[in-house]
Design a protein around this motif. Structure first.
Motif, PDB file in Angstrom:
ATOM      1  N   ILE A  75      31.127  39.595 112.000  1.00 59.39           N
ATOM      2  CA  ILE A  75      32.252  39.789 114.443  1.00 59.39           C
ATOM      3  C   ILE A  75      31.823  38.410 114.775  1.00 59.39           C
ATOM      4  O   ILE A  75      32.704  37.824 114.828  1.00 59.39           O
ATOM      5  N   THR A 122      32.680  35.255 112.677  1.00 60.35           N
ATOM      6  CA  THR A 122      34.158  34.965 112.541  1.00 60.35           C
ATOM      7  C   THR A 122      34.632  34.889 114.061  1.00 60.35           C
ATOM      8  O   THR A 122      36.006  33.836 114.324  1.00 60.35           O
ATOM      9  N   ARG A 123      34.394  35.003 115.433  1.00 64.83           N
ATOM     10  CA  ARG A 123      35.119  34.701 116.635  1.00 64.83           C
ATOM     11  C   ARG A 123      34.491  33.582 117.221  1.00 64.83           C
ATOM     12  O   ARG A 123      35.750  33.128 117.399  1.00 64.83           O
ATOM     13  N   GLN A 124      33.832  33.292 116.784  1.00 66.38           N
ATOM     14  CA  GLN A 124      32.675  31.568 117.269  1.00 66.38           C
ATOM     15  C   GLN A 124      33.318  30.780 116.398  1.00 66.38           C
ATOM     16  O   GLN A 124      34.122  30.062 116.560  1.00 66.38           O
ATOM     17  N   THR A 156      36.659  31.017 114.510  1.00 68.38           N
ATOM     18  CA  THR A 156      38.261  31.100 114.894  1.00 68.38           C
ATOM     19  C   THR A 156      38.264  30.376 116.107  1.00 68.38           C
ATOM     20  O   THR A 156      38.763  29.505 116.361  1.00 68.38           O
ATOM     21  N   ALA A 157      37.534  30.761 117.403  1.00 64.22           N
ATOM     22  CA  ALA A 157      38.402  30.432 117.883  1.00 64.22           C
ATOM     23  C   ALA A 157      38.047  28.344 118.528  1.00 64.22           C
ATOM     24  O   ALA A 157      39.067  27.416 118.997  1.00 64.22           O
ATOM     25  N   LEU A 163      40.280  36.710 112.241  1.00 64.80           N
ATOM     26  CA  LEU A 163      40.594  37.513 113.024  1.00 64.80           C
ATOM     27  C   LEU A 163      41.081  38.592 112.378  1.00 64.80           C
ATOM     28  O   LEU A 163      40.843  39.959 113.564  1.00 64.80           O
ATOM     29  N   GLU A 194      39.860  42.802 112.797  1.00 65.37           N
ATOM     30  CA  GLU A 194      39.857  44.319 113.872  1.00 65.37           C
ATOM     31  C   GLU A 194      40.361  44.911 113.336  1.00 65.37           C
ATOM     32  O   GLU A 194      40.436  45.815 113.846  1.00 65.37           O
ATOM     33  N   ILE A 236      38.431  40.696 121.294  1.00 62.36           N
ATOM     34  CA  ILE A 236      39.557  40.333 120.060  1.00 62.36           C
ATOM     35  C   ILE A 236      40.648  40.629 119.526  1.00 62.36           C
ATOM     36  O   ILE A 236      42.020  39.790 119.487  1.00 62.36           O
ATOM     37  N   SER A 275      42.313  38.105 122.236  1.00 67.24           N
ATOM     38  CA  SER A 275      42.921  36.322 120.984  1.00 67.24           C
ATOM     39  C   SER A 275      43.103  36.192 120.328  1.00 67.24           C
ATOM     40  O   SER A 275      44.144  35.716 120.293  1.00 67.24           O
TER      41      SER A 275
END
Length: 430
Positions: free
Chosen positions: A64, A67-69, A71-72, A94, A98, A108, A111
């Motif tokens: 998680i 992936t968040r970092q 995709t950002a 992402l 989710e 999330i 985003s």
């Protein structure tokens, strides 16, 4: 970067010494920018972050945090270089995270809402925003996105209520959106003031500051004040030379105000080497239009349509396709279909005006005026839509209505293509 800034300041200083300058855009500024251009340190750091988090994600698939970092940073690069694949990859990764999560994460969801907004998938964005609001954490951020969705989908009363709910004297996000709301309602001076306030509140965040500065410049262009716009575009570029939005704005001023098509083309072609945005093809088509070069104009238009009608772009360029099919390509039936599709995505006075105009061009006059009377008449519109409605009235022998629309459109004349500006000059009466 310092070397570049000093060169810009020096050349701009030389140019300012000339008296009775008729043109706004400084060729020496452009030459210095192109000759000294280098990617900013922010861009380089973003590239390093993409590599770092991608490697982390390879070692921990489905992680998680990773992936968040990742995709950002992909979306940050999309904002810089407009590679649609960066946005689509970020969105897909992402969404998978989710879907697999047992507990809803408001961050999330926000985003994903932002990714959907960028793709003009407004109903999808609304779904994620409502879920984020239900989770409840960092509700201010969720409400700002709630405003964005309401604003884009024409729910203006809701947008107004959200603004009142999140009102603050020291929040960048509030004043940025207040400016958009005021602009929509024709309060251009207030809109500029609010965007300047957002600039003040950006603090040390160069990205936020540049976004507010360049948006203020855009507002000055809407107000037919290209000189003020150019100063702000230059200010933003001096902060970070990789601000391609501001450089595009300067190129547009060179084309539609200064009538220096060669300089505009030079700027647009340079930007084209730095971005994958199809927008530059339209800009080059406008250069060809200014020159009366119909062969090159058609080439650029065809190339543009070939790209943006692909599945990757979805609804992102519907506005431009409607305009091209109604005017340059003279295929209004296609414009009608796109406008009907767009209305399913968002129903605003602007989108209804596109629909009315495409119907009118397709000889569906009765239906066009039914749409106009119900959804467009008396509503706030921008330059392109004002021009459409003026032409619709003119071609229906409604002279007074046409004149009023043309007068309003002339106030936003720098939003229009060279050919439309020329037509407006011919048709308006002061």
């Amino acid at each position: 970067m310092k070397k570049f800034i000093y060169a810009i300041l020096f050349t701009a200083g030389l140019s300012s010494c000339s008296n009775n300058r008729k043109h706004i855009v400084e060729p020496l500024f452009i030459d210095s920018l192109i000759n000294h251009y280098s990617a900013s340190s922010t861009n380089k750091i973003n590239e390093q972050n993409i590599i770092f988090w991608n490697n982390k994600l390879i070692k921990a698939p489905g992680g998680i945090v990773e992936t968040r970092q990742y995709t950002a940073n992909l979306v940050a690069r999309f904002h810089l270089y407009a590679d649609i694949n960066d946005l689509l990859t970020a969105d897909s990764l992402l969404r998978n995270i989710e879907a697999q999560s047992k507990i809803k994460d408001a961050g999330i969801l926000r985003s994903l809402a932002g990714f959907a907004l960028l793709q003009h998938r407004f109903t999808v964005a609304d779904k994620y925003v409502q879920q984020a609001l239900a989770v409840g954490s960092e509700k201010f951020s969720s409400e700002l996105l709630n405003f964005d969705v309401a604003f884009e989908t024409g729910k203006i009363d809701l947008a107004k209520n959200i603004l009142e709910k999140v009102k603050s004297n020291n929040e960048y996000g509030y004043f940025f959106r207040l400016s958009k709301y005021e602009h929509l309602n024709g309060l251009l001076d207030s809109s500029i003031t609010s965007m300047k306030k957002a600039t003040e509140l950006s603090g040390t965040n160069i990205g936020l500051k540049q976004t507010a500065i360049s948006n203020t410049a855009d507002l000055y262009m809407h107000a037919a004040d290209p000189e003020s716009a150019n100063k702000l575009y230059m200010q933003s570029i001096r902060m970070d030379a990789s601000d391609l939005h501001s450089l595009t704005g300067i190129g547009w001023i060179a084309l539609v105000h200064d009538k220096k098509d060669s300089l505009a083309e030079k700027i647009f072609r340079f930007i084209q080497t730095k971005t994958k945005s199809p927008d530059l093809l339209l800009k080059l088509a406008m250069v060809a239009e200014q020159r009366g070069d119909s062969i090159m104009e058609k080439k650029y238009v065809d190339d543009f349509i070939s790209i943006v009608t692909g599945s990757a772009y979805g609804n992102m360029y519907n506005k431009y396709l409607i305009d091209l099919y109604c005017h340059f390509l003279n295929e209004p039936a296609k414009a009608v279909l796109i406008a009907e599709k767009e209305l399913l995505n968002r129903s605003t006075p602007q989108t209804y005006s596109w629909y009315a105009w495409s119907l009118f061009k397709n000889n569906q006059t009765k239906k066009a005026f039914e749409i106009y009377d119900t959804y467009v008449s008396g509503k706030p519109l921008e330059g392109l839509e004002l021009y459409y409605m003026g032409k619709m009235m003119q071609e229906s022998n409604k002279g007074y209505n046409a004149e009023q629309y043309f007068k309003s459109a002339y106030k936003n004349r720098y939003d229009l293509s060279p050919a439309k500006q020329k037509d407006l000059e011919t048709n308006r009466n002061d």
